[in-house]
Design an enzyme around this catalytic site. Structure first.
Site, short mmCIF file in Angstrom:
data_model
loop_
_atom_site.label_atom_id
_atom_site.label_comp_id
_atom_site.label_asym_id
_atom_site.label_seq_id
_atom_site.Cartn_x
_atom_site.Cartn_y
_atom_site.Cartn_z
N GLU A 235 -2.47 -12.46 -4.06
CA GLU A 235 -3.84 -12.36 -4.56
C GLU A 235 -4.19 -10.89 -4.69
O GLU A 235 -3.76 -10.07 -3.87
CB GLU A 235 -4.84 -12.99 -3.59
CG GLU A 235 -4.94 -14.48 -3.67
CD GLU A 235 -4.32 -15.13 -2.45
OE1 GLU A 235 -4.09 -14.42 -1.45
OE2 GLU A 235 -4.06 -16.34 -2.49
N ALA B 199 0.84 -1.21 0.00
CA ALA B 199 0.00 0.00 0.00
C ALA B 199 0.87 1.25 0.00
O ALA B 199 1.96 1.27 0.57
CB ALA B 199 -0.91 0.02 1.22
N ASN C 274 -8.73 -4.35 -9.38
CA ASN C 274 -7.67 -3.45 -8.91
C ASN C 274 -6.57 -3.30 -9.98
O ASN C 274 -5.46 -3.82 -9.84
CB ASN C 274 -7.09 -3.97 -7.60
CG ASN C 274 -6.22 -2.94 -6.90
OD1 ASN C 274 -5.86 -1.91 -7.49
ND2 ASN C 274 -5.86 -3.21 -5.66
N TYR D 192 2.16 -5.13 -10.41
CA TYR D 192 2.73 -6.48 -10.29
C TYR D 192 3.23 -6.98 -11.65
O TYR D 192 4.29 -7.62 -11.72
CB TYR D 192 1.70 -7.43 -9.69
CG TYR D 192 1.19 -7.01 -8.34
CD1 TYR D 192 2.06 -6.46 -7.39
CD2 TYR D 192 -0.15 -7.13 -7.98
CE1 TYR D 192 1.61 -6.06 -6.15
CE2 TYR D 192 -0.61 -6.73 -6.74
CZ TYR D 192 0.27 -6.19 -5.83
OH TYR D 192 -0.18 -5.78 -4.60
C1 LIG Z 1 -1.39 -0.36 -5.98
C2 LIG Z 1 -0.53 0.75 -5.37
C3 LIG Z 1 0.31 0.14 -4.25
C4 LIG Z 1 0.40 1.32 -6.46
O1 LIG Z 1 1.32 2.19 -5.85
P1 LIG Z 1 1.99 3.42 -6.67
O2 LIG Z 1 3.11 3.92 -5.84
O3 LIG Z 1 0.94 4.38 -7.08
O4 LIG Z 1 2.54 2.64 -7.95
P2 LIG Z 1 3.68 3.16 -8.96
O5 LIG Z 1 3.64 4.66 -9.08
O6 LIG Z 1 4.96 2.52 -8.61
O7 LIG Z 1 3.13 2.55 -10.33
C5 LIG Z 1 3.70 1.38 -10.90
C6 LIG Z 1 2.93 1.01 -12.15
O8 LIG Z 1 1.63 0.56 -11.79
C7 LIG Z 1 0.68 1.03 -12.74
N1 LIG Z 1 -0.28 1.90 -12.04
C8 LIG Z 1 -0.16 2.44 -10.80
N2 LIG Z 1 -1.27 3.13 -10.49
C9 LIG Z 1 -2.10 3.03 -11.56
C10 LIG Z 1 -3.40 3.49 -11.83
N3 LIG Z 1 -4.07 4.24 -10.93
N4 LIG Z 1 -3.94 3.16 -13.01
C11 LIG Z 1 -3.30 2.40 -13.92
N5 LIG Z 1 -2.04 1.92 -13.71
C12 LIG Z 1 -1.46 2.22 -12.54
C13 LIG Z 1 1.45 1.74 -13.82
O9 LIG Z 1 1.76 0.80 -14.81
C14 LIG Z 1 2.69 2.17 -13.08
O10 LIG Z 1 3.80 2.29 -13.91
P3 LIG Z 1 4.11 3.70 -14.66
O11 LIG Z 1 3.94 4.79 -13.65
O12 LIG Z 1 5.53 3.53 -15.08
O13 LIG Z 1 3.12 3.79 -15.75
C15 LIG Z 1 -1.42 1.93 -4.83
O14 LIG Z 1 -2.32 2.33 -5.85
C16 LIG Z 1 -2.23 1.58 -3.58
O15 LIG Z 1 -1.73 1.69 -2.46
N6 LIG Z 1 -3.49 1.17 -3.75
C17 LIG Z 1 -4.37 0.85 -2.60
C18 LIG Z 1 -3.94 -0.40 -1.89
C19 LIG Z 1 -3.94 -1.60 -2.81
O16 LIG Z 1 -4.86 -1.80 -3.59
N7 LIG Z 1 -2.88 -2.42 -2.72
C20 LIG Z 1 -2.74 -3.64 -3.50
C21 LIG Z 1 -3.40 -4.76 -2.81
S1 LIG Z 1 -3.24 -6.30 -3.69
#
Ligand SMILES: CC(C)(COP(=O)(O)OP(=O)(O)OC[C@H]1O[C@@H](n2cnc3c(N)ncnc32)[C@H](O)[C@@H]1OP(=O)(O)O)[C@@H](O)C(=O)NCCC(=O)NCCS
Length: 147
Positions: free
Chosen positions: A107, A74, A112, A119
């Protein structure tokens, strides 16, 4: 963004991780579960991402034989799309591979897309589904593996 530090989580990080759990998930782990996994579970490893002394993200993994089962990932909403999640996953994979883990699994909710894209960026592939896995909405989980 100011300097981002990714480091191993410690007892002092439990409050921040439990707070991020509440903000980021509809079914957050309790404080006690976070404490147990970060501090007491010998099979788990947690990393946190820190910006100017504030924890802005975390992830955890359980080592089971040569498999790494990723528990939660997260990032605080205001720090998303800044590659914090990427930095966390990258460090988590490097550290566990160096410790003998050969493959990783997790999972994720089918809807999402942000997490699924993150991933995939690190080599995870969908290998199956668990029907109705999430109790709150009945949503299916994708099972992803990285070898
Ligand atoms: C999922 C999560 C951890 C991603 O974290 P983040 O720091 O925003 O991710 P990053 O900036 O490193 O993004 C990595 C890649 O993911 C993808 N990505 C991230 N957010 C995205 C979005 N909102 N929509 C589409 N693609 C997305 C992109 O491909 C991105 O690569 P790019 O920036 O080079 O295009 C964050 O959105 C989060 O905390 N979500 C809520 C909790 C959650 O759902 N956790 C996963 C549980 S399984």
């Amino acid at each position: 963004m100011a300097e981002l530090i990714v480091r191993r989580a410690e007892k002092k990080d439990v409050d921040s991780i439990a707070e991020l759990e509440k903000i980021c998930f509809t079914m957050p782990w309790s404080y006690e579960s976070v404490y147990q996994d970060v501090v007491e579970n010998k099979r788990s490893l947690y990393v946190v991402a820190e910006v100017e002394g504030t924890v802005v993200g975390y992830a955890g993994v359980w080592g089971i034989a040569d498999e790494g089962h990723i528990t939660n990932v997260a990032v605080a909403p205001e720090f998303r799309r800044l590659h914090v999640g990427s930095a966390i996953i990258s460090v988590l994979i490097d550290v566990t591979v160096n410790a003998g883990i050969k493959k990783h699994t997790l999972e994720v909710r089918k809807s999402n897309l942000a997490a699924i894209r993150l991933y995939e960026k690190y080599g995870f592939k969908e290998c199956g589904q668990r029907k109705g896995y999430y109790e709150d909405t009945g949503e299916d989980a994708l099972i992803m593996w990285r070898e």
